[in-house]
Scaffold this motif. Structure first.
Motif, PDB file in Angstrom:
ATOM      1  N   SER A 185       0.850  -1.186   0.000  1.00 37.56           N
ATOM      2  CA  SER A 185       0.000   0.000   0.000  1.00 37.56           C
ATOM      3  C   SER A 185       0.889   1.240   0.000  1.00 37.56           C
ATOM      4  CB  SER A 185      -0.913   0.012   1.232  1.00 37.56           C
ATOM      5  OG  SER A 185      -1.871   1.042   1.123  1.00 37.56           O
ATOM      6  N   ALA A 186       0.280   2.405  -0.121  1.00 39.75           N
ATOM      7  CA  ALA A 186       1.003   3.665  -0.013  1.00 39.75           C
ATOM      8  C   ALA A 186       0.086   4.655   0.681  1.00 39.75           C
ATOM      9  CB  ALA A 186       1.400   4.177  -1.389  1.00 39.75           C
ATOM     10  N   ARG A 187       0.707   5.659   1.335  1.00 34.42           N
ATOM     11  CA  ARG A 187      -0.113   6.672   2.008  1.00 34.42           C
ATOM     12  C   ARG A 187       0.668   7.959   2.096  1.00 34.42           C
ATOM     13  NH1 ARG A 187       1.939   5.997   7.592  1.00 34.42           N
ATOM     14  NH2 ARG A 187       3.155   4.109   7.397  1.00 34.42           N
ATOM     15  N   LYS A 188      -0.062   9.034   2.319  1.00 33.99           N
ATOM     16  CA  LYS A 188       0.581  10.339   2.484  1.00 33.99           C
ATOM     17  C   LYS A 188       0.842  10.588   3.956  1.00 33.99           C
ATOM     18  CE  LYS A 188       0.890  13.606  -0.936  1.00 33.99           C
ATOM     19  NZ  LYS A 188      -0.095  14.393  -1.681  1.00 33.99           N
ATOM     20  N   VAL A 189       2.082  10.950   4.289  1.00 32.13           N
ATOM     21  CA  VAL A 189       2.418  11.323   5.658  1.00 32.13           C
ATOM     22  C   VAL A 189       3.188  12.632   5.603  1.00 32.13           C
ATOM     23  CG1 VAL A 189       3.623  10.676   7.772  1.00 32.13           C
ATOM     24  CG2 VAL A 189       2.575   8.892   6.366  1.00 32.13           C
ATOM     25  N   GLU A 190       2.611  13.689   6.131  1.00 32.53           N
ATOM     26  CA  GLU A 190       3.242  15.018   6.126  1.00 32.53           C
ATOM     27  C   GLU A 190       3.746  15.397   4.747  1.00 32.53           C
ATOM     28  OE1 GLU A 190       6.189  14.966   9.182  1.00 32.53           O
ATOM     29  OE2 GLU A 190       4.747  14.503  10.764  1.00 32.53           O
ATOM     30  N   GLY A 191       2.933  15.124   3.735  1.00 32.31           N
ATOM     31  CA  GLY A 191       3.283  15.503   2.367  1.00 32.31           C
ATOM     32  C   GLY A 191       4.062  14.446   1.606  1.00 32.31           C
ATOM     33  N   ASP A 192       4.740  13.547   2.315  1.00 34.09           N
ATOM     34  CA  ASP A 192       5.493  12.480   1.644  1.00 34.09           C
ATOM     35  C   ASP A 192       4.571  11.354   1.206  1.00 34.09           C
ATOM     36  OD1 ASP A 192       7.926  13.687   2.140  1.00 34.09           O
ATOM     37  OD2 ASP A 192       8.302  12.537   3.974  1.00 34.09           O
ATOM     38  N   ILE A 193       4.936  10.691   0.101  1.00 34.41           N
ATOM     39  CA  ILE A 193       4.286   9.430  -0.242  1.00 34.41           C
ATOM     40  C   ILE A 193       5.133   8.306   0.350  1.00 34.41           C
ATOM     41  CG2 ILE A 193       3.647   7.852  -2.107  1.00 34.41           C
ATOM     42  CD1 ILE A 193       2.930  10.337  -3.787  1.00 34.41           C
ATOM     43  N   VAL A 194       4.541   7.588   1.299  1.00 35.49           N
ATOM     44  CA  VAL A 194       5.234   6.517   2.013  1.00 35.49           C
ATOM     45  C   VAL A 194       4.788   5.179   1.423  1.00 35.49           C
ATOM     46  CG1 VAL A 194       5.540   5.405   4.248  1.00 35.49           C
ATOM     47  CG2 VAL A 194       5.392   7.906   4.109  1.00 35.49           C
TER      48      VAL A 194
END
Ligand SMILES: [Zn+2]
Length: 268
Positions: free
Chosen positions: A78-87
């Motif tokens: 999966s992927a998600r946004k954390v503080e603007g980053d794509i993690v």
């Protein structure tokens, strides 16, 4: 986040290029590892990525990260946004034993599961066409939506909606898909976006107050929305849809379910 290595940037400032927003057809990219998290589960930030982190009802991408030096591959679940980053979230099983993760600075290739993503692009564009038709012909606003690869649902403030209208809506949506309308993505300054009546209708005012730019997705001649998702370039690429369900969720709140019925094969 515990276990993080690599430089930190001010909160909300993304590290690296996020190609999903500018080129929905980019399937893979070579990149350098910027940060590696081990806890609570293995996750990686790259200086360039094609992964969509989810949002606007569209689920995040899945795929792989492959190290250039030795071909070692990690599934990205999966992927998600954390503080603007794509993690990128890696499969925990693939990261054992400890130390088996790519290291900061290493060169890798990030590649999405393209057949799944392309199906999501077709599904997402189909849902926008549905929104456009329901607004144009029935004056009903969308209140929410969600999708999976190949199927989705939208909720409308649509008091007059009835089971009899379902067939009519399906035919109208399919006519718009077959019309071969281009899909245009633009990034507008906030003030310019807020001056567009169509965008105000789609609840642009719910966007966070701090943002300076608004990304818009236009089905030319039919629908214009503030949207972060990935779309096909022309409605013809969607194929056709079937309305598979209709539910009344209250006096004025109605839910329409659709699924893709045909169209180009992914990757064609
Ligand atoms: Zn959307």
């Amino acid at each position: 986040m515990p276990g993080r290595t690599g430089p930190r940037y001010p909160s909300g400032v993304p590290r690296g290029q996020q190609l999903c927003y500018s080129d929905a057809y980019a399937r893979s990219v070579e990149a350098r590892v910027l940060a590696v998290d081990t806890e609570p589960s293995p996750a990686i930030v790259l200086d360039s990525t094609v992964f969509y982190p989810g949002g606007g009802g569209q689920p995040p991408d899945t795929g792989t990260i492959t190290r250039s030096a030795d071909g070692a591959t990690w599934p990205v679940r999966s992927a998600r946004k954390v503080e603007g980053d794509i993690v990128h979230e890696l499969d925990p099983a693939a990261a054992r034993p400890t130390g088996a993760l790519p290291a900061v600075g290493e060169v890798v290739t990030a590649e999405i599961d393209w057949p799944r993503r392309h199906l999501l692009m077709r599904t997402h564009t189909a849902l926008h066409v549905l929104c456009g038709v329901v607004w144009r012909d029935y004056g009903a606003q969308v209140t929410g939506g969600n999708m999976e690869p190949g199927s989705g649902r939208m909720d409308f403030e649509f008091e007059r909606m009835s089971g009899e209208l379902v067939g009519e809506i399906e035919a109208k949506v399919n006519a718009e898909l077959a019309a071969g309308r281009d899909v245009r993505v633009r990034v507008l300054p906030r003030d310019e976006a807020f001056a567009i009546p169509d965008l105000i209708r789609t609840k642009i005012n719910l966007l966070p107050p701090g943002i300076a730019e608004v990304r818009t997705v236009e089905i030319v001649g039919l629908d214009l929305q503030a949207d972060g998702g990935t779309h096909v370039a022309n409605t013809r690429e969607v194929g056709s849809i079937r309305v598979t369900g209709y539910e009344s969720k209250g006096r004025s709140n109605k839910r329409i379910r659709i699924e893709l019925a045909g169209g180009e094969v992914a990757g064609a």
